[in-house]
Scaffold this motif. Structure first.
Motif, PDB file in Angstrom:
ATOM      1  N   GLU A 126      -3.603  84.468 -66.021  1.00 47.68           N
ATOM      2  CA  GLU A 126      -4.877  84.202 -67.572  1.00 47.68           C
ATOM      3  C   GLU A 126      -5.052  83.157 -67.823  1.00 47.68           C
ATOM      4  OE1 GLU A 126      -6.948  87.398 -70.552  1.00 47.68           O
ATOM      5  OE2 GLU A 126      -5.261  87.568 -69.911  1.00 47.68           O
ATOM      6  N   GLY A 127      -5.578  82.538 -68.029  1.00 48.55           N
ATOM      7  CA  GLY A 127      -6.291  81.418 -68.694  1.00 48.55           C
ATOM      8  C   GLY A 127      -7.508  80.779 -68.475  1.00 48.55           C
ATOM      9  N   LEU A 128      -7.642  79.681 -69.254  1.00 48.47           N
ATOM     10  CA  LEU A 128      -8.848  78.688 -69.032  1.00 48.47           C
ATOM     11  C   LEU A 128      -8.435  77.710 -68.459  1.00 48.47           C
ATOM     12  CD1 LEU A 128     -10.975  79.003 -71.898  1.00 48.47           C
ATOM     13  CD2 LEU A 128     -11.668  79.268 -69.839  1.00 48.47           C
ATOM     14  N   PHE A 129      -9.001  77.004 -67.603  1.00 53.81           N
ATOM     15  CA  PHE A 129      -8.026  75.684 -66.869  1.00 53.81           C
ATOM     16  C   PHE A 129      -7.039  74.569 -67.332  1.00 53.81           C
ATOM     17  CE2 PHE A 129      -8.060  71.709 -64.243  1.00 53.81           C
ATOM     18  CZ  PHE A 129      -7.222  72.674 -62.830  1.00 53.81           C
ATOM     19  N   PRO A 130      -7.688  74.686 -68.955  1.00 54.73           N
ATOM     20  CA  PRO A 130      -6.306  73.670 -69.198  1.00 54.73           C
ATOM     21  C   PRO A 130      -5.057  74.160 -69.298  1.00 54.73           C
ATOM     22  CG  PRO A 130      -9.121  72.748 -70.869  1.00 54.73           C
ATOM     23  CD  PRO A 130      -9.076  74.797 -69.358  1.00 54.73           C
ATOM     24  N   ALA A 131      -5.282  75.769 -70.251  1.00 53.14           N
ATOM     25  CA  ALA A 131      -3.736  75.890 -70.002  1.00 53.14           C
ATOM     26  C   ALA A 131      -2.881  76.108 -68.371  1.00 53.14           C
ATOM     27  CB  ALA A 131      -4.223  77.583 -70.473  1.00 53.14           C
ATOM     28  N   LEU A 132      -3.792  75.889 -67.280  1.00 50.13           N
ATOM     29  CA  LEU A 132      -3.168  76.794 -66.109  1.00 50.13           C
ATOM     30  C   LEU A 132      -3.004  75.185 -65.130  1.00 50.13           C
ATOM     31  CD1 LEU A 132      -5.407  79.824 -65.824  1.00 50.13           C
ATOM     32  CD2 LEU A 132      -2.841  80.101 -66.577  1.00 50.13           C
ATOM     33  N   GLU A 133      -4.049  74.479 -66.098  1.00 57.24           N
ATOM     34  CA  GLU A 133      -4.200  72.935 -65.093  1.00 57.24           C
ATOM     35  C   GLU A 133      -2.574  72.599 -64.796  1.00 57.24           C
ATOM     36  OE1 GLU A 133      -5.824  68.764 -64.932  1.00 57.24           O
ATOM     37  OE2 GLU A 133      -5.269  69.480 -66.438  1.00 57.24           O
ATOM     38  N   ALA A 134      -1.461  72.541 -64.932  1.00 53.16           N
ATOM     39  CA  ALA A 134      -0.153  71.857 -64.577  1.00 53.16           C
ATOM     40  C   ALA A 134       0.314  72.918 -63.462  1.00 53.16           C
ATOM     41  CB  ALA A 134       0.462  72.187 -66.560  1.00 53.16           C
ATOM     42  N   GLU A 135      -0.206  74.602 -63.503  1.00 46.22           N
ATOM     43  CA  GLU A 135       0.023  75.576 -62.509  1.00 46.22           C
ATOM     44  C   GLU A 135      -0.733  75.248 -61.184  1.00 46.22           C
ATOM     45  OE1 GLU A 135       2.377  78.750 -63.701  1.00 46.22           O
ATOM     46  OE2 GLU A 135       0.852  78.583 -65.222  1.00 46.22           O
ATOM     47  N   VAL A 136      -1.587  74.769 -60.820  1.00 45.73           N
ATOM     48  CA  VAL A 136      -2.616  74.324 -59.545  1.00 45.73           C
ATOM     49  C   VAL A 136      -2.478  73.244 -59.325  1.00 45.73           C
ATOM     50  CG1 VAL A 136      -4.887  73.941 -59.661  1.00 45.73           C
ATOM     51  CG2 VAL A 136      -4.296  75.961 -60.890  1.00 45.73           C
ATOM     52  N   ARG A 137      -2.133  72.032 -60.261  1.00 46.22           N
ATOM     53  CA  ARG A 137      -2.043  70.980 -59.713  1.00 46.22           C
ATOM     54  C   ARG A 137      -0.203  71.050 -59.130  1.00 46.22           C
ATOM     55  NH1 ARG A 137      -0.508  68.101 -64.282  1.00 46.22           N
ATOM     56  NH2 ARG A 137      -2.919  67.826 -64.971  1.00 46.22           N
ATOM     57  N   ASP A 138       0.813  71.493 -59.052  1.00 49.57           N
ATOM     58  CA  ASP A 138       2.277  71.652 -58.481  1.00 49.57           C
ATOM     59  C   ASP A 138       1.860  73.079 -57.351  1.00 49.57           C
ATOM     60  OD1 ASP A 138       2.851  74.256 -59.384  1.00 49.57           O
ATOM     61  OD2 ASP A 138       4.282  73.212 -61.290  1.00 49.57           O
ATOM     62  N   GLY A 139       0.676  73.155 -57.815  1.00 50.04           N
ATOM     63  CA  GLY A 139       0.257  74.356 -56.780  1.00 50.04           C
ATOM     64  C   GLY A 139       1.595  75.890 -56.608  1.00 50.04           C
ATOM     65  N   SER A 140       1.941  75.799 -58.128  1.00 53.22           N
ATOM     66  CA  SER A 140       2.252  77.023 -58.664  1.00 53.22           C
ATOM     67  C   SER A 140       1.517  78.648 -58.367  1.00 53.22           C
ATOM     68  CB  SER A 140       2.733  77.443 -59.681  1.00 53.22           C
ATOM     69  OG  SER A 140       3.845  75.972 -59.446  1.00 53.22           O
ATOM     70  N   ILE A 141      -0.404  77.897 -58.267  1.00 49.23           N
ATOM     71  CA  ILE A 141      -1.273  78.862 -58.544  1.00 49.23           C
ATOM     72  C   ILE A 141      -2.370  78.173 -57.542  1.00 49.23           C
ATOM     73  CG2 ILE A 141      -3.792  78.985 -59.381  1.00 49.23           C
ATOM     74  CD1 ILE A 141      -2.269  79.613 -62.626  1.00 49.23           C
ATOM     75  N   ASP A 142      -2.275  78.469 -56.182  1.00 45.25           N
ATOM     76  CA  ASP A 142      -3.416  78.122 -55.298  1.00 45.25           C
ATOM     77  C   ASP A 142      -4.637  77.699 -55.757  1.00 45.25           C
ATOM     78  OD1 ASP A 142      -1.185  78.766 -53.156  1.00 45.25           O
ATOM     79  OD2 ASP A 142      -1.245  80.929 -53.787  1.00 45.25           O
ATOM     80  N   PHE A 143      -5.783  78.559 -56.911  1.00 53.26           N
ATOM     81  CA  PHE A 143      -7.027  78.219 -56.969  1.00 53.26           C
ATOM     82  C   PHE A 143      -6.573  78.879 -58.595  1.00 53.26           C
ATOM     83  CE2 PHE A 143      -7.496  82.362 -53.866  1.00 53.26           C
ATOM     84  CZ  PHE A 143      -8.120  82.750 -54.993  1.00 53.26           C
ATOM     85  N   TYR A 144      -8.241  78.080 -58.743  1.00 52.48           N
ATOM     86  CA  TYR A 144      -8.902  78.843 -60.095  1.00 52.48           C
ATOM     87  C   TYR A 144     -10.144  78.938 -59.823  1.00 52.48           C
ATOM     88  CZ  TYR A 144     -10.472  78.492 -64.870  1.00 52.48           C
ATOM     89  OH  TYR A 144     -11.550  78.159 -65.741  1.00 52.48           O
ATOM     90  N   VAL A 145     -10.677  80.677 -60.583  1.00 52.44           N
ATOM     91  CA  VAL A 145     -11.719  80.790 -60.737  1.00 52.44           C
ATOM     92  C   VAL A 145     -12.282  81.147 -62.819  1.00 52.44           C
ATOM     93  CG1 VAL A 145     -13.277  82.404 -60.547  1.00 52.44           C
ATOM     94  CG2 VAL A 145     -11.641  81.709 -58.888  1.00 52.44           C
ATOM     95  N   GLY A 146     -13.179  80.470 -63.188  1.00 53.36           N
ATOM     96  CA  GLY A 146     -13.372  80.392 -64.219  1.00 53.36           C
ATOM     97  C   GLY A 146     -14.226  78.956 -64.470  1.00 53.36           C
ATOM     98  N   PRO A 147     -14.608  79.136 -65.661  1.00 55.64           N
ATOM     99  CA  PRO A 147     -15.522  77.928 -66.350  1.00 55.64           C
ATOM    100  C   PRO A 147     -14.578  76.449 -66.438  1.00 55.64           C
ATOM    101  CG  PRO A 147     -14.672  78.857 -68.005  1.00 55.64           C
ATOM    102  CD  PRO A 147     -14.217  79.301 -67.072  1.00 55.64           C
ATOM    103  N   LEU A 148     -15.292  75.220 -66.480  1.00 55.06           N
ATOM    104  CA  LEU A 148     -14.489  73.753 -66.502  1.00 55.06           C
ATOM    105  C   LEU A 148     -15.096  73.470 -67.597  1.00 55.06           C
ATOM    106  CD1 LEU A 148     -14.209  72.324 -63.116  1.00 55.06           C
ATOM    107  CD2 LEU A 148     -12.645  73.828 -64.223  1.00 55.06           C
TER     108      LEU A 148
END
Length: 300
Positions: A126-148
């Motif tokens: 759970e979170g907004l993109f700034p808090a999850l970006e590092a995990e999206v970038r390194d592939g730990s999170i497959d995709f993000y759904v939410g506002p930017l």
């Protein structure tokens, strides 16, 4: 350099010591020690500073672990993809969701996904993109759904807009301002925010300025929906959240919403994936379920 060495390295870095890493991996401590020593010899660099209290990464070690963790994630995804292409529904899918898809989209997506892939583990952050970006970038999170944020993302990401959104003002039941009808009547209120950007003021200040109102007072900056609910339900502090929270307030006993006549625009809900690599088949199917759920949202 062997993959087992990278796994040992990451375990020591995360757990802070050889003994803890050995226990976690179910290995003898000398095997972990030898693995780290051989890796440092091959790289020609010291990766850890040893002390009586444990092992801490050197600057070079931090950089190498960051890359090693990304390699490990990609290998896990590669293994999952091979198995899924062979027709085996196994592996892990990791997604990042803001509050809007959490509240209204996830309940509609979860059941069909679980019925189709009962043996796949779903990890939700759970979170907004700034808090999850590092995990999206390194592939730990497959995709993000939410506002930017309003800023365009770098070319390493693919951004797909799902639907436009707007916000509602939430307060505790019995709040003295519950009956007001304009944003101006909330000028003296105090607010709790998260932030689509790293700046908490960016969430509300532009909206108030657009209506010719002074900047609101940010009393609390929260990092999760649970924190926001707790703050609003137990105080006179207000929150402005995506309209999807209206369904929650109608069924809950703690919150209600203040119906103001101004249009409270919110950032669009998007899907964010990485440009460099496609989703695994199972992650792609889950992403499609969110797209289909978004079609209903766009019409409401």
């Amino acid at each position: 350099m062997k993959l087992t060495q990278l796994r040992h390295l990451i375990a020591v870095a995360e757990l802070g010591g050889l003994r803890r890493a050995a226990r976690h991996l179910g290995l003898a401590q000398p095997a972990i020690t030898r693995s780290i020593r051989d890796l440092e010899h091959e790289l020609g660099a010291t990766l850890f500073e040893r002390s009586a209290s444990g092992m801490m990464l050197t600057p070079i070690g931090k950089a190498f672990v960051r890359r090693s963790a990304a390699v490990q994630v990609e290998l896990e995804r590669a293994r999952d993809e091979v198995q899924q292409l062979k027709g085996l529904s196994t592996g892990t899918v990791s997604i990042g969701l803001s509050t809007a898809p959490h509240v209204l989209m996830l309940p509609k997506v979860l059941d069909p996904f679980r019925r189709r892939y009962p043996d796949v583990r779903l990890r939700i952050a759970e979170g907004l993109f700034p808090a999850l970006e590092a995990e999206v970038r390194d592939g730990s999170i497959d995709f993000y759904v939410g506002p930017l944020s309003e800023d365009r993302l770098a070319g390493e990401y693919v951004v797909e807009k799902l639907f436009d959104n707007h916000r509602v003002v939430l307060c505790r039941r019995g709040h003295p301002l519950a009956g007001v009808t304009t944003l101006g009547e909330l000028a003296e209120a105090r607010w709790v925010t998260t932030s689509v950007t790293t700046n908490s003021e960016a969430e509300l200040f532009p909206l108030f300025e657009r209506h010719g109102l002074p900047n609101p007072v940010i009393a609390v900056q929260a990092q999760s929906a649970l924190s926001m609910i707790t703050v609003v339900a137990s105080s006179d502090i207000l929150a402005m959240l995506p309209r999807q929270w209206l369904d929650f307030t109608r069924t809950g006993r703690l919150l209600t919403h203040i119906s103001v006549r101004e249009e409270l625009a919110a950032p669009a809900i998007c899907i964010v994936t990485r440009t460099s690599l496609p989703l695994t088949p199972v992650a792609g199917d889950l992403c499609d379920l969110f797209r289909r759920s978004a079609l209903n949202q766009a019409d409401t």
